[in-house]
Scaffold this motif. Structure first.
Motif, PDB file in Angstrom:
ATOM      1  N   SER A  32       0.640  -1.053  -0.134  1.00  0.00           N
ATOM      2  CA  SER A  32       0.171   0.056  -0.219  1.00  0.00           C
ATOM      3  C   SER A  32       0.678   1.294  -0.134  1.00  0.00           C
ATOM      4  CB  SER A  32      -1.113  -0.024   1.004  1.00  0.00           C
ATOM      5  OG  SER A  32      -1.518   1.459   1.194  1.00  0.00           O
ATOM      6  N   ILE A  33       1.595   1.671   0.508  1.00  0.00           N
ATOM      7  CA  ILE A  33       2.415   2.709   1.082  1.00  0.00           C
ATOM      8  C   ILE A  33       3.924   2.615  -0.436  1.00  0.00           C
ATOM      9  CG2 ILE A  33       5.114   3.636   1.529  1.00  0.00           C
ATOM     10  CD1 ILE A  33       3.627   1.469   4.506  1.00  0.00           C
ATOM     11  N   ARG A  34       4.283   1.675  -1.043  1.00  0.00           N
ATOM     12  CA  ARG A  34       4.363   1.303  -2.742  1.00  0.00           C
ATOM     13  C   ARG A  34       4.118   2.079  -2.983  1.00  0.00           C
ATOM     14  NH1 ARG A  34       7.409  -3.529  -0.414  1.00  0.00           N
ATOM     15  NH2 ARG A  34       6.099  -4.359  -1.208  1.00  0.00           N
ATOM     16  N   ASP A  35       3.045   1.790  -2.953  1.00  0.00           N
ATOM     17  CA  ASP A  35       1.440   1.650  -4.263  1.00  0.00           C
ATOM     18  C   ASP A  35       1.363   3.882  -4.147  1.00  0.00           C
ATOM     19  OD1 ASP A  35       1.257  -0.727  -4.917  1.00  0.00           O
ATOM     20  OD2 ASP A  35       0.096  -1.333  -4.284  1.00  0.00           O
ATOM     21  N   LEU A  36       1.864   3.729  -2.865  1.00  0.00           N
ATOM     22  CA  LEU A  36       0.698   5.384  -3.249  1.00  0.00           C
ATOM     23  C   LEU A  36       2.323   5.996  -3.578  1.00  0.00           C
ATOM     24  CD1 LEU A  36      -0.954   7.586  -1.420  1.00  0.00           C
ATOM     25  CD2 LEU A  36       1.058   8.098   0.471  1.00  0.00           C
ATOM     26  N   LEU A  37       3.312   6.145  -2.719  1.00  0.00           N
ATOM     27  CA  LEU A  37       4.594   6.481  -3.204  1.00  0.00           C
ATOM     28  C   LEU A  37       5.131   6.329  -5.252  1.00  0.00           C
ATOM     29  CD1 LEU A  37       7.433   5.094  -0.092  1.00  0.00           C
ATOM     30  CD2 LEU A  37       5.874   7.360  -1.147  1.00  0.00           C
ATOM     31  N   ALA A  38       4.626   5.120  -5.492  1.00  0.00           N
ATOM     32  CA  ALA A  38       4.566   4.720  -6.769  1.00  0.00           C
ATOM     33  C   ALA A  38       3.342   6.400  -7.407  1.00  0.00           C
ATOM     34  CB  ALA A  38       3.864   4.081  -7.560  1.00  0.00           C
ATOM     35  N   ALA A  39       2.111   6.169  -6.931  1.00  0.00           N
ATOM     36  CA  ALA A  39       1.443   7.217  -7.371  1.00  0.00           C
ATOM     37  C   ALA A  39       2.071   8.451  -7.234  1.00  0.00           C
ATOM     38  CB  ALA A  39       0.125   6.738  -7.352  1.00  0.00           C
TER      39      ALA A  39
END
Length: 77
Positions: A32-39
């Motif tokens: 979830s954190i990685r997805d947020l950073l990627a977005a």
């Protein structure tokens, strides 16, 4: 004007989001954190101010490193 629609308080929404996040497995939390950073990176790369954002980010990283070095030197590391 009295509407029959009730919106949740911001505090209640935050508490629900925190509970939902805490219920995730550690792997799901990291995803979830990685997805947020990627977005965020994707949005920044497509921004009309992408060059400014890259420069600003680099400057902030340098300032952070300097602050950490100064802190360590003041406190005996």
């Amino acid at each position: 004007m009295n509407l029959s629609i009730r919106f949740p308080k911001d505090e209640d929404v935050i508490v629900e989001e925190v509970a939902r996040f805490r219920a995730l497995s550690p792997q799901s939390r990291m995803r979830s954190i990685r997805d947020l950073l990627a977005a965020g990176a994707w949005m920044a790369s497509r921004s009309p101010k992408a060059d400014f954002l890259r420069t600003y980010t680099r400057e902030q990283e340098v300032l952070t490193q300097q602050s950490i070095r100064e802190f360590c030197s003041r406190h005996g590391r």
